[in-house]
Design a protein around this motif. Structure first.
Motif, short mmCIF file in Angstrom:
data_model
loop_
_atom_site.label_atom_id
_atom_site.label_comp_id
_atom_site.label_asym_id
_atom_site.label_seq_id
_atom_site.Cartn_x
_atom_site.Cartn_y
_atom_site.Cartn_z
N LEU A 26 56.29 -57.37 16.03
CA LEU A 26 57.59 -58.26 15.92
C LEU A 26 58.81 -57.46 16.58
CD1 LEU A 26 57.20 -59.55 12.26
CD2 LEU A 26 57.40 -60.77 14.45
N LEU A 27 58.90 -56.13 16.33
CA LEU A 27 60.13 -55.30 16.92
C LEU A 27 59.95 -55.04 18.38
CD1 LEU A 27 60.46 -52.67 13.93
CD2 LEU A 27 61.85 -54.76 14.18
N ALA A 28 58.71 -55.05 18.93
CA ALA A 28 58.68 -54.92 20.31
C ALA A 28 59.10 -56.21 21.09
CB ALA A 28 57.14 -54.53 20.64
N LYS A 29 58.61 -57.22 20.44
CA LYS A 29 59.47 -58.42 20.86
C LYS A 29 60.76 -58.60 20.86
CE LYS A 29 54.99 -61.04 19.85
NZ LYS A 29 54.34 -62.23 19.08
N ALA A 30 61.21 -58.10 19.64
CA ALA A 30 62.66 -58.44 19.68
C ALA A 30 63.40 -57.49 20.76
CB ALA A 30 63.26 -57.93 18.27
N GLU A 31 62.87 -56.32 21.00
CA GLU A 31 63.64 -55.57 22.03
C GLU A 31 63.29 -56.14 23.42
OE1 GLU A 31 62.22 -51.54 21.39
OE2 GLU A 31 62.24 -51.79 19.21
N ALA A 32 62.13 -56.79 23.59
CA ALA A 32 61.84 -57.45 24.98
C ALA A 32 62.48 -58.60 25.32
CB ALA A 32 60.38 -57.42 25.02
N THR A 33 62.92 -59.52 24.28
CA THR A 33 63.44 -60.76 24.71
C THR A 33 64.79 -60.63 25.11
OG1 THR A 33 63.85 -62.74 23.69
CG2 THR A 33 64.24 -61.10 22.22
N GLY A 34 65.17 -61.71 26.11
CA GLY A 34 66.42 -61.74 26.53
C GLY A 34 67.30 -62.76 25.60
N TYR A 35 66.79 -63.30 24.66
CA TYR A 35 67.63 -64.33 23.71
C TYR A 35 67.97 -63.51 22.60
CZ TYR A 35 65.59 -67.42 27.07
OH TYR A 35 65.27 -68.26 28.19
N PRO A 36 69.57 -63.36 22.38
CA PRO A 36 69.82 -62.58 21.22
C PRO A 36 69.35 -63.12 19.79
CG PRO A 36 71.68 -62.69 22.57
CD PRO A 36 70.47 -63.39 23.22
N GLU A 37 69.50 -64.66 19.86
CA GLU A 37 68.98 -65.44 18.65
C GLU A 37 67.52 -65.02 18.13
OE1 GLU A 37 70.23 -66.76 21.20
OE2 GLU A 37 72.37 -67.69 20.51
N GLU A 38 66.61 -65.01 19.25
CA GLU A 38 65.31 -64.83 18.97
C GLU A 38 65.09 -63.47 18.70
OE1 GLU A 38 60.83 -65.02 21.24
OE2 GLU A 38 62.85 -64.97 22.52
N ALA A 39 66.00 -62.34 19.14
CA ALA A 39 65.84 -61.06 18.88
C ALA A 39 66.20 -61.02 17.25
CB ALA A 39 66.64 -60.19 19.68
N GLU A 40 67.06 -61.44 16.91
CA GLU A 40 67.59 -61.09 15.52
C GLU A 40 66.75 -61.76 14.38
OE1 GLU A 40 70.14 -59.60 14.34
OE2 GLU A 40 71.60 -59.57 16.09
N ALA A 41 66.04 -63.19 14.88
CA ALA A 41 65.15 -63.78 13.99
C ALA A 41 63.92 -63.00 13.93
CB ALA A 41 65.01 -65.10 14.61
N ARG A 83 79.44 -61.25 15.44
CA ARG A 83 78.63 -62.42 16.12
C ARG A 83 77.18 -61.94 16.36
NH1 ARG A 83 83.18 -64.86 19.99
NH2 ARG A 83 84.35 -65.92 18.38
N ALA A 84 76.93 -60.94 17.12
CA ALA A 84 75.90 -60.26 17.41
C ALA A 84 74.77 -60.15 16.29
CB ALA A 84 75.87 -59.09 18.23
N ALA A 85 75.23 -59.69 15.14
CA ALA A 85 74.38 -59.36 14.03
C ALA A 85 74.30 -60.60 13.24
CB ALA A 85 74.83 -58.43 13.47
N ASP A 86 75.04 -61.99 13.44
CA ASP A 86 74.89 -62.83 12.72
C ASP A 86 74.28 -64.05 13.01
OD1 ASP A 86 76.11 -63.63 10.14
OD2 ASP A 86 78.21 -64.42 11.04
N ARG A 87 73.48 -63.91 13.94
CA ARG A 87 72.63 -65.06 14.87
C ARG A 87 71.45 -65.17 14.17
NH1 ARG A 87 74.53 -62.54 19.72
NH2 ARG A 87 76.30 -63.77 20.63
N ALA A 88 70.97 -64.00 13.26
CA ALA A 88 69.63 -64.00 12.75
C ALA A 88 69.25 -65.32 11.69
CB ALA A 88 69.32 -62.83 11.87
N ARG A 89 67.87 -65.84 11.77
CA ARG A 89 67.54 -66.58 10.86
C ARG A 89 66.34 -66.02 9.98
NH1 ARG A 89 69.50 -71.96 11.02
NH2 ARG A 89 70.95 -72.51 12.67
#
Length: 397
Positions: free
Chosen positions: A179-194, A383-389
């Motif tokens: 999961l964390l590898a995907k979070a680091e690789a994605t270019g979408y902040p919302e997806e990384a936070e989720a 905002r950068a830390a606030d996009r997570a769901r």
């Protein structure tokens, strides 16, 4: 009376005198005597063994050399650590893992004997001056809060078989890493936070499983400790982020600002979670900060070090709030699913962690984060830390 060896004369000349002339004179002595090379290496291994007795570990030694000196010195200390390892006693899986991570390769390519001797003496000077650290190994006897404060240590202060002990990684940790590898690789902040939030949820459940297993074991686990590098720039904000991750995962952290690391105390599964999540969130935070700063510049507003410091401080503060919320929700849900009262088990582990922390650090001080006064940086970091769901896509408050 025996005549002092070349190495002894070189050490007497250079190791206790910081002047460049003394260093050059000692390096010339060593360069002119190839027969001294074996003793010089042996004495380096002794410096490494002394560092272990002073509480240092392989990762600590590589980190401080990289921080204070150059790549050539990192290669030299790595060669010494590997050479000394077979003569050391076994120290456990965490130490063995650090040995596995010591940089590969031999000492730096030599351009000439004088340059090589100079680098060796510079390294030995550093090793000689290392302070004693709190011993972290089992049986041996500043972190920040959501307010942006950081506890610091009151004062700055494996070897044997260098092969890593075999311990299969749990399925939970495999999923968390993915999961964390995907979070680091994605270019979408919302997806990384989720993805990061989901990883924290799995970490919380894994921690509970480990706690329940330990509570029913004949010999319950005891809390351990590890050191995690907190590197410049913006190390205060990074220490705040590490403390937030530690707190959300039932650990405690103390920041040693002069030596560039935090000591994290907790149970082994939780320590692994903290190392994984902090490293990943730091990568994500820096990527988000770079993007936010580019947007600010595109709008004609120049941003400075204060913007970046404020961004990371806000990110750490908000990320900590959200991580704790995820962990608390996972704990409550797990308790409902298993019909087990988790509070006594978790409370006893919290007491054990606190006791271990206080034994390691009888005195700590608290320092407030400085340089986080840029409003735009704080807003963008939040905002950068606030996009997570989290969980079932419910937004956190």
């Amino acid at each position: 009376m025996s005549t002092p060896s070349t190495v002894d004369r070189a050490f007497e000349t250079a190791l206790y005198d910081a002047a460049d002339a003394a260093l050059d004179a000692a390096a010339s002595l060593l360069a002119a005597d190839p027969a001294a090379d074996a003793e010089l290496s042996r004495r380096g291994e002794e410096f490494v063994a002394t560092a272990w007795r002073r509480g240092w570990q392989p990762a600590d030694l590589v980190r401080i050399v990289r921080r204070e000196l150059d790549d050539v010195h990192v290669r030299l200390v790595a060669a010494l650590i590997r050479a000394q390892a077979p003569d050391d006693r076994p120290r456990g899986p965490r130490w063995a893992a650090q040995l596995d991570d010591v940089p590969e390769g031999t000492a730096a390519p030599r351009t000439d004997r004088f340059s090589h001797a100079t680098a060796v003496l510079e390294l030995y000077r550093l090793l000689l001056r290392l302070p004693s650290l709190e011993p972290l190994e089992s049986g041996a006897s500043g972190a920040s809060g959501a307010s942006g404060e950081s506890r610091k240590a009151g004062q700055p202060g494996r070897a044997g078989d260098p092969r890593r002990e075999s311990r299969p990684e749990s399925r939970a940790l495999v999923r968390i890493r993915a999961l964390l590898a995907k979070a680091e690789a994605t270019g979408y902040p919302e997806e990384a936070e989720a993805l990061s939030a989901k990883a924290q949820e799995l970490m919380a459940r894994h921690s509970i499983d480990e706690a329940l297993l330990s509570a029913h074991a004949p010999s319950p686990d005891a809390p351990g400790a590890c050191r995690i590098g907190v590197e410049p720039p913006y190390e205060q904000a990074k220490a705040v982020l590490l403390d937030a991750v530690a707190d959300a995962n039932h650990c405690r952290a103390v920041w040693n600002e002069p030596l560039g690391f935090s000591t994290v105390v907790g149970f082994e599964a939780d320590l692994e979670a903290v190392e994984l999540l902090y490293t990943s969130l730091l990568v994500q935070a820096e990527a988000a900060m770079t993007k936010a700063e580019a947007a600010q510049r595109a709008g004609g507003r120049k941003r400075t070090k204060t913007f970046r410091q404020s961004f990371l401080a806000a990110y750490a503060h908000r990320a900590g709030t959200r991580l704790r919320a995820v962990a608390e929700a996972a704990t409550a849900e797990t308790g409902t699913e298993t019909d087990v009262d988790l509070l006594p088990v978790l409370a006893s582990r919290e007491v054990a962690v606190t006791e271990r922390l206080e034994r390691l650090f009888p005195e700590t001080t608290t320092t407030r984060l400085r340089g986080a006064g840029d409003a735009a940086g704080w807003t963008e970091g939040t905002r950068a830390a606030d996009r997570a769901r989290v969980g079932r896509r419910r937004p956190l408050p």
